[in-house]
Design an enzyme around this catalytic site. Structure first.
Site, PDB file in Angstrom:
ATOM      1  N   CYS A   2     -25.058  -0.519  -3.260  1.00  0.00           N
ATOM      2  CA  CYS A   2     -23.998  -1.045  -4.116  1.00  0.00           C
ATOM      3  C   CYS A   2     -22.964   0.061  -4.269  1.00  0.00           C
ATOM      4  CB  CYS A   2     -24.519  -1.400  -5.501  1.00  0.00           C
ATOM      5  SG  CYS A   2     -25.737  -2.726  -5.491  1.00  0.00           S
ATOM      6  N   GLY A  28     -20.728  -3.420  -0.723  1.00  0.00           N
ATOM      7  CA  GLY A  28     -21.287  -4.650  -1.283  1.00  0.00           C
ATOM      8  C   GLY A  28     -20.251  -5.743  -1.330  1.00  0.00           C
ATOM      9  N   GLY A 104     -28.924   1.743  -6.356  1.00  0.00           N
ATOM     10  CA  GLY A 104     -30.192   2.368  -5.967  1.00  0.00           C
ATOM     11  C   GLY A 104     -31.352   1.453  -6.282  1.00  0.00           C
TER      12      GLY A 104
END
Ligand code: AMP
Ligand code: SF4
Length: 449
Positions: A2, A28, A104
């Site tokens: 992301c 993303g 993450g």
């Protein structure tokens, strides 16, 4: 995977976040969101499925008033995910409202969630961010203390931004798996997953948020805290190889320079008898330059990318992925006819792209196709936020080099060594677990599952 951004002390901060998120869009494309704080309106959140420019209209941005905000772009994963996983999350706890966005994957999330659920906590999404938010909400003391104690409980990969009513927080896990950089724009502060987003805002790069560091930025300036005493870093090698933009710097190393060096080392390790070198646009361009220069073989535009077709990697079925590659790339027949071609790609995951490309190049008249991969065989699943589907789909996990070469149909196939990959980085702090199976953390639930 992301992308995140945080801004503090800038008029119309959400507009700047809108720009920054567009420069993080490669990280993303499934959904995005912005949470902004103003004293009159508190924390307002807007988010939705789609690209940044599709989700945010003028009216949406106008509603996000204030001089501080955080933003997020969400990577499309294979999980069946609805809009409830789109960030930032806005949470209430007894000390107030805050918003959080995260990049993450937490490896002990399952254990921590089960513990919280047994205490009566309800989760609305499958996202790790919500877990983080619950832990922050449970803590005691001021916000910095709460975030510190929450972050200490988490293991795995997280680069996170948190917005509360007078401050912006940014933290990075103790390994530093995911990048996070700090910049200044006049008196304002900006943090972003990649330096290219700082550049886009004309912000001056100050430094990276350190692995294991929590930063608090408020009206009085910046304060730094330690989440962990661990020193050293473990940056995701795939950030350098594929994910990050080539104009970004990660942990002090330029992504373009890294990729070019992998191309040069790839030629040293595995030269190819070729008339021309081509890349698979755009991600292997820098590596192809390095390979071409090292081998004194001309670099050519053998494949043209149609920029208006969506990415193929996460198409739900193999059949759709196969068509996707053909829609996305077209061969330059007049160039390829009768030529021996060295094709440089950054990685092979399932083998779909390579197989399609070799076929396409042969149909276009190439006499030989030599595939050279600027990373080692991707044979182990990632537990730190890179979604490459299930382990069985990783072609290098169950097949020998000869089998993979036969599957993709190339005349030859060679990969970069792990040692060369580490040398290209210039410092030892790289995670290479998906190539070696040597995971830097415990795997908890993932291992037993
Ligand atoms: P595959 O067709 O499955 O072998 O995918 C390999 C291609 O996808 C490479 O050309 C990479 O540029 C790209 N790639 C590698 N890892 C990822 C990832 N995690 N998400 C999206 N694309 C990726
Ligand atoms: Fe990156 Fe691979 Fe490590 Fe995952 S396992 S963080 S993809 S290097």
């Amino acid at each position: 995977m992301c992308g995140i951004v945080g801004i503090f002390g800038l008029e119309n901060a959400s507009r700047a976040a809108f720009t920054a998120l567009q420069f993080l869009q490669h990280r993303g494309q499934q959904g995005c969101g912005i949470a902004a704080y103003s004293p009159e309106g508190g924390i307002q959140v807007r988010k939705g499925a789609g690209l940044v420019r599709e989700v945010f209209s003028e009216a949406e941005l106008a509603a996000l008033r204030g001089s501080s905000c955080i933003g997020h772009v969400r990577y499309p994963t294979t999980e069946v995910g609805g809009t409830e996983n789109i960030q930032p999350f806005r949470l209430n706890c007894h000390s107030g409202v805050f918003a959080l966005a995260h990049n993450g994957n937490i490896v002990n999330a399952g254990i921590l969630k089960a513990r919280l659920e047994s205490l009566g906590h309800l989760f609305h999404s499958t996202s790790d961010s919500e877990l983080f938010a619950h832990l922050v909400g449970m803590g005691r003391g001021d916000m910095a203390g709460r975030i510190l104690s929450a972050a200490k409980l988490l293991d795995g990969a997280f680069s996170t931004v948190i917005l509360s009513d007078g401050a912006l927080y940014a933290c990075r896990d103790k390994y530093g798996f995911r990048p996070l950089s700090l910049g200044r724009l006049g008196d304002a502060y900006v943090v972003a997953s990649e330096t290219c987003a700082l550049e886009a805002l004309n912000a001056v790069f100050v430094r990276d948020v350190e692995p294991g560091e929590l930063i608090r930025i408020d009206g009085e300036g910046l304060k730094s805290f330690r989440i962990s005493a661990r020193r050293g870093r473990c940056m995701c090698a795939m950030e350098f190889i594929y994910f990050a933009r080539p104009d970004s710097d990660i942990d002090g190393s330029g992504v373009h320079a890294f990729r070019k060096e992998t191309g040069r080392l790839l030629y040293e390790e595995h030269p190819a008898p070729a008339d021309l070198v081509i890349c698979i646009p755009e991600s292997s361009f820098s590596a192809a330059i390095g390979f071409s220069e090292a081998g004194h073989i001309p670099l050519e535009t053998g494949l043209v990318k149609n920029a208006y077709v969506a990415r193929t990697f996460i198409e739900p079925t193999q059949a759709l992925r196969d068509i996707g590659v053909r829609k996305k790339l077209s061969p330059v027949k007049s160039l390829l006819k009768g030529k021996r071609v060295a094709v440089i790609d950054d990685s092979i995951v399932r083998g779909t792209t390579s197989r399609q490309i070799v076929r396409m190049l042969r149909e276009a008249g190439a006499t030989q196709v030599h595939m050279r991969i600027a990373s080692p065989p991707y044979a182990w699943p990632c537990f730190y936020g890179i979604d490459t589907g299930s382990p069985e789909q990783l072609i290098a996990a169950g097949h020998s080099l000869a089998q993979i070469r036969a599957y993709i149909g190339a005349d030859s196939l060679e990969y970069l060594s792990v040692d060369a990959l580490s040398r290209a980085c210039g410092h030892p702090g790289l995670c290479t677990a998906c190539f070696t199976g040597e995971y830097p953390t415990e795997l908890y639930d993932a291992q037993s599952g």
